[in-house]
Design an enzyme around this catalytic site. Sequence first.
Site, PDB file in Angstrom:
ATOM      1  CD  GLU A  51      24.469  64.664   0.815  1.00 21.36           C
ATOM      2  OE1 GLU A  51      23.799  64.631  -0.026  1.00 21.36           O
ATOM      3  OE2 GLU A  51      23.794  65.733   1.637  1.00 21.36           O
ATOM      4  CG  HIS A  81       9.376  38.843  10.220  1.00 25.66           C
ATOM      5  ND1 HIS A  81       9.247  37.918  10.935  1.00 25.66           N
ATOM      6  CD2 HIS A  81       8.904  39.825  11.022  1.00 25.66           C
ATOM      7  CE1 HIS A  81       8.113  38.350  12.472  1.00 25.66           C
ATOM      8  NE2 HIS A  81       8.182  39.096  12.202  1.00 25.66           N
ATOM      9  CE  LYS A 100      24.858  66.946  -6.921  1.00 27.18           C
ATOM     10  NZ  LYS A 100      24.543  67.625  -6.433  1.00 27.18           N
TER      11      LYS A 100
HETATM   12  O1  PA5 Z   1      22.105  68.411   1.897  1.00 28.35           O
HETATM   13  C1  PA5 Z   1      22.799  68.633   0.238  1.00 28.35           C
HETATM   14  O2  PA5 Z   1      23.371  70.212   0.291  1.00 28.35           O
HETATM   15  C2  PA5 Z   1      22.389  68.035  -0.531  1.00 28.35           C
HETATM   16  O3  PA5 Z   1      21.512  66.680  -0.241  1.00 28.35           O
HETATM   17  C3  PA5 Z   1      20.762  68.680  -1.660  1.00 28.35           C
HETATM   18  O4  PA5 Z   1      19.890  69.336  -0.525  1.00 28.35           O
HETATM   19  C4  PA5 Z   1      20.383  68.348  -2.277  1.00 28.35           C
HETATM   20  O5  PA5 Z   1      21.251  67.695  -3.172  1.00 28.35           O
HETATM   21  C5  PA5 Z   1      19.784  69.148  -3.618  1.00 28.35           C
HETATM   22  O6  PA5 Z   1      20.340  70.082  -3.600  1.00 28.35           O
HETATM   23  P1  PA5 Z   1      19.477  71.790  -4.034  1.00 28.35           P
HETATM   24  O7  PA5 Z   1      18.491  71.974  -3.237  1.00 28.35           O
HETATM   25  O8  PA5 Z   1      20.300  72.220  -4.762  1.00 28.35           O
HETATM   26  O9  PA5 Z   1      18.232  70.933  -6.102  1.00 28.35           O
END
Ligand code: PA5
Length: 428
Positions: free
Chosen positions: A284, A305, A419
């Site tokens: 990310e 494997h 989303k």
């Molecule tokens: O790194 C990030 O911001 C995302 O991966 C969030 O952790 C994930 O989408 C969960 O989001 P939230 O804590 O708002 O539910």
Amino acid sequence: MKNVSINTKQALKHIPTPLVEAVSEQVYNGYKTLIRRNGPGNDFLGWMDLPVNPDKKLLERIKNDVNEQKKKSDIIVVIGIGGSYLGARAVTEALNFSRKPSFPEIAFAGNNLNALDLSLLMDKLDKRNYSIVVISKSGTTTEPAIAFRILRQHLIKKYGENEAANRIIAITDKSRGTLKNLSDMCGYPTYIIPDDVGGRFSVLTPVGLLPIALAGYDIEKILEGAGAIAEMCLDENQAIYSPAYQYAIARNVLYAAGFDIEILVNYLDNLNYVSEWWKQLYGESEGKDGKGLFPASVSNTTDLHSLGQFIQGGTRKLFETVLQVDRVKYDITVPEIDGDIDNLNYVAGKSLHQINKIAQKATTSAHLEGGVPNITIAIPQISEYSLGQLIYMFEFACGISGYTIEVNPFDQPDVENYKSKMKKLLKG
Ligand code: PA5
């Protein structure tokens, strides 16, 4: 306390010196941008200071909640997804071998949409005492929100509204989001996720610390380990010697040399969720604007494997970062048997961990011959302290790497795409 260390020599052996030098300079610029806090996303750098000045009041509050929950819960259900659960899961699974039975079991929920997982969990919760820790920074993420709706209803049915309110703790933003509003309305206590810490960098906030402490592990030791690496990383005279900086150089040099897939390799599957956490952190943070190393993982010797063939002989754009654990707490020695009817006496007297280490040595050597560069991260033993070191090391190297390839490592604009499509379809 022995520290986590890194060996990048083999990885860089065949890379031309001018390329190493050029990328090292870019990494230095990336480091400066991070440390001087003047790059894109610099309002999300709060994670850098978390282990430097641990919040004593927070640690005290966590201790009290742990004592309370130990008395009344056999199971703590931690609801969250992505950065709101992977850090806690990584640490609790890695340390599972030292679990103390006087602490509640941790169950994770809300990290997928699999009804089977949730119904099996609820069957279990029917028969045991439990509480819920629900974690979401935005307070609006679909998967944990759905799981919370379902489990909250289960909890209320089991204990009634009043007792349920004593069995729910929310970790979320200080003022925004549905989870915050709902918690205020129903009187659920909340822990705050600091504004300047993003989800995937939040393991050293209550997001990771509360569930890890509830599972019975020493969060002060985690912070101590992270702090020891932070001290080096944040000191401009020392940083270059830190494993975080060395790691950032090696992976960026390899990326510039055409290796664009990094595989995190472990030889102990209790580290599998460290890999899951690491994949989210790097995927990310770096994967944007058409750039970034693709983070993958394998768990050996199991995956030798399956993916082993590809790593040895497939498309040549992979490099490996191996998590090498020097000592383990539990080991088993292979017995010698009369007559050697299974032809295994050549390993008799050796322990599984010794054989595992030999497997690692042999595999690294074979993969190097196959053109797969190798970075090795040595972990003296899996402990709270070493996991704290790993966490900070990976976070810091991630910040440097993002700035080195000139992306904002602290946003994730492209995840909104699916989303909004999903919401549109769900709303008809
Ligand atoms: O790194 C990030 O911001 C995302 O991966 C969030 O952790 C994930 O989408 C969960 O989001 P939230 O804590 O708002 O539910």
